[in-house]
Design a protein around this motif. Structure first.
Motif, PDB file in Angstrom:
ATOM      1  N   GLU A   1       0.852  -1.193   0.000  1.00 44.56           N
ATOM      2  CA  GLU A   1       0.000   0.000   0.000  1.00 44.56           C
ATOM      3  C   GLU A   1       0.893   1.251   0.000  1.00 44.56           C
TER       4      GLU A   1
ATOM      5  N   ARG B   1       0.837   3.936   1.628  1.00 42.17           N
ATOM      6  CA  ARG B   1       1.252   4.542   2.904  1.00 42.17           C
ATOM      7  C   ARG B   1       2.550   3.946   3.428  1.00 42.17           C
ATOM      8  N   TRP B   2       2.751   2.601   3.253  1.00 44.94           N
ATOM      9  CA  TRP B   2       3.908   1.940   3.847  1.00 44.94           C
ATOM     10  C   TRP B   2       5.209   2.434   3.246  1.00 44.94           C
TER      11      TRP B   2
ATOM     12  N   ASP C   1       1.987   0.834  14.399  1.00 48.90           N
ATOM     13  CA  ASP C   1       0.675   0.920  13.752  1.00 48.90           C
ATOM     14  C   ASP C   1      -0.213  -0.297  14.039  1.00 48.90           C
ATOM     15  N   ARG C   2       0.346  -1.515  13.941  1.00 50.19           N
ATOM     16  CA  ARG C   2      -0.453  -2.718  14.184  1.00 50.19           C
ATOM     17  C   ARG C   2       0.047  -3.424  15.443  1.00 50.19           C
TER      18      ARG C   2
ATOM     19  N   ASP D   1      -4.962  -8.962  10.733  1.00 47.65           N
ATOM     20  CA  ASP D   1      -4.499  -7.647  11.179  1.00 47.65           C
ATOM     21  C   ASP D   1      -5.395  -7.126  12.297  1.00 47.65           C
TER      22      ASP D   1
ATOM     23  N   ASN E   1      -5.716  -4.293  13.454  1.00 47.43           N
ATOM     24  CA  ASN E   1      -6.359  -3.016  13.124  1.00 47.43           C
ATOM     25  C   ASN E   1      -7.712  -3.216  12.459  1.00 47.43           C
TER      26      ASN E   1
ATOM     27  N   ASN F   1     -10.097   0.222   4.060  1.00 49.93           N
ATOM     28  CA  ASN F   1      -9.042   1.160   3.660  1.00 49.93           C
ATOM     29  C   ASN F   1      -9.254   1.570   2.199  1.00 49.93           C
TER      30      ASN F   1
ATOM     31  N   ASP G   1      -6.865   5.967   4.845  1.00 52.48           N
ATOM     32  CA  ASP G   1      -5.470   6.125   4.457  1.00 52.48           C
ATOM     33  C   ASP G   1      -5.187   7.355   3.596  1.00 52.48           C
TER      34      ASP G   1
ATOM     35  N   LYS H   1      -4.386   9.691   8.225  1.00 53.17           N
ATOM     36  CA  LYS H   1      -3.552   9.420   9.410  1.00 53.17           C
ATOM     37  C   LYS H   1      -2.178  10.013   9.127  1.00 53.17           C
TER      38      LYS H   1
END
Ligand code: GAL
Length: 351
Positions: A54, A56-57, A130-131, A175, A177, A236, A262, A282
């Motif tokens: 993804e 964001r990572w 985060d997780r 996950d 989350n 997401n 996200d 975030k």
């Protein structure tokens, strides 16, 4: 003459002895106090990521590296591409090679408990990024308030669709989350469900957060409900993108409100074009800088007491939970563009 010989012998012996003690001293020093030798080396943080799949990572990786190095500390980063065995092996290797603290984004909340045990046996503290890691004595958990992410999504959708058929496209069941987010969504929706105002006509996890799995889920939801869907909450933006593609096949994209998370560029562009309603932003810069500072602080042997805590099935894990932000067409400039998360040109096109 004889006396001269003895004299040379003594001088030679003296040299040999001196040479011997220096090496020994160095070795002894090195062996006895390995710290001494390493004290000259800057600390090293290991960052064991799940994936860079993804958008964001990739930001997390780059911003975390910058933040750690800004403290004059070294960082080693690995990404396991969603493979549990690889993530465990990568973390083990960093532990063996020598790190002062491990930061981890678990692919599978349960499976990564093994890594925590190994790190602690080597005297290395572990921060969950985060997780959450489940069923292990994690030293610290830093993330966004993931339940709140779900609450924000549900509040936005209820405001837009107070009555009707809802579809929930969940995240990856591995996950933690995804579970927290779902809890937040249903906490807000439940009263409307109880009143009979809304019906959850489809609710499925999405293996590995994969857009293609979300597309398949959404296609199934449309088919089993004869396209009578009024709102979609996707865990997401990657899964929201998959859901919008399925709506497009039925000519319903832009007709049915969709929520995501996200603030991915593609999602913010969908909000501008009207095929997605909102996302949850975030600020990754805040998260990565906070974790980097805490990692260096703990790696130096300092203590840290967190205000919050979360129970991960093993212990009350000290936690730092950051605020997520709702984003829709009305506040894109004040949020993701103001923060430099995306540029005006990327979102709205043009120069
Ligand atoms: C979650 C994370 C989300 C999301 C997802 C997929 O744990 O909180 O931001 O993108 O993973 O990687």
């Amino acid at each position: 003459m004889k006396r001269m010989k003895w004299l040379w012998l003594f001088v030679l012996l003296g040299f040999l002895l001196a040479a011997c003690t220096d090496d020994e001293a160095v070795v002894k020093k090195a062996v006895k106090e390995p710290v001494a030798a390493e004290a000259d080396e800057p600390l090293k943080i290991g960052f064991a990521m799940d994936t860079l799949k993804e958008e964001r990572w990739v930001k997390d990786r780059n911003l975390f590296r910058q933040a750690v190095e800004s403290h004059g500390v070294r960082v080693e980063i690995t990404a396991a591409n969603g493979d549990d065995a690889r993530q465990i092996a990568q973390a083990e290797e960093m532990i063996q090679k020598g790190i002062d603290l491990l930061v981890i984004v678990p692919h599978n909340a349960e499976a990564t408990a093994a890594i925590v045990h190994k790190a602690h046996k080597a005297g290395i503290k572990v921060i969950a990024y985060d997780r959450l890691v489940k069923n292990a004595e994690i030293d610290l958990y830093v993330s966004f308030d993931n339940e709140k992410v779900g609450e924000i999504q549900a509040e936005a959708m209820l405001a837009k669709v107070p009555k009707g058929n809802y579809v929930f496209i969940g995240g990856a069941p591995t996950d933690n989350n995804a579970h927290l987010l779902k809890k937040g969504v249903f906490k807000v929706l439940q009263p409307a469900i109880d009143r009979g105002d809304i019906r959850i006509v489809y609710d499925q996890w999405t293996e590995d957060w994969a857009p293609e799995n979300a597309f398949a889920n959404m296609s199934e939801a449309l088919e089993t409900n004869g396209n009578r869907i009024d709102a979609v909450i996707a865990a997401n933006d990657a899964t929201a993108g998959g859901a919008v593609e399925a709506l497009k096949v039925q000519g319903l994209d832009g007709e049915i409100p969709v929520a995501g998370q996200d603030a991915e560029l593609a999602a913010v562009q969908r909000i501008v074009s009207g095929t997605q309603t909102m996302t949850v932003y975030k600020p990754i810069q805040t998260l990565s800088e906070r974790v980097a500072a805490l990692a260096v602080h703990l790696a130096k042997g300092n203590e840290f007491s967190a205000i919050d805590s979360i129970n991960n099935g093993k212990s009350e894990v000290p936690s730092v939970l950051l605020e997520p932000v709702a984003v829709d067409e009305g506040n894109i400039r004040e949020t993701v563009i103001a923060d430099g998360f995306h540029t005006e040109a990327d979102v709205y096109g043009g120069d």
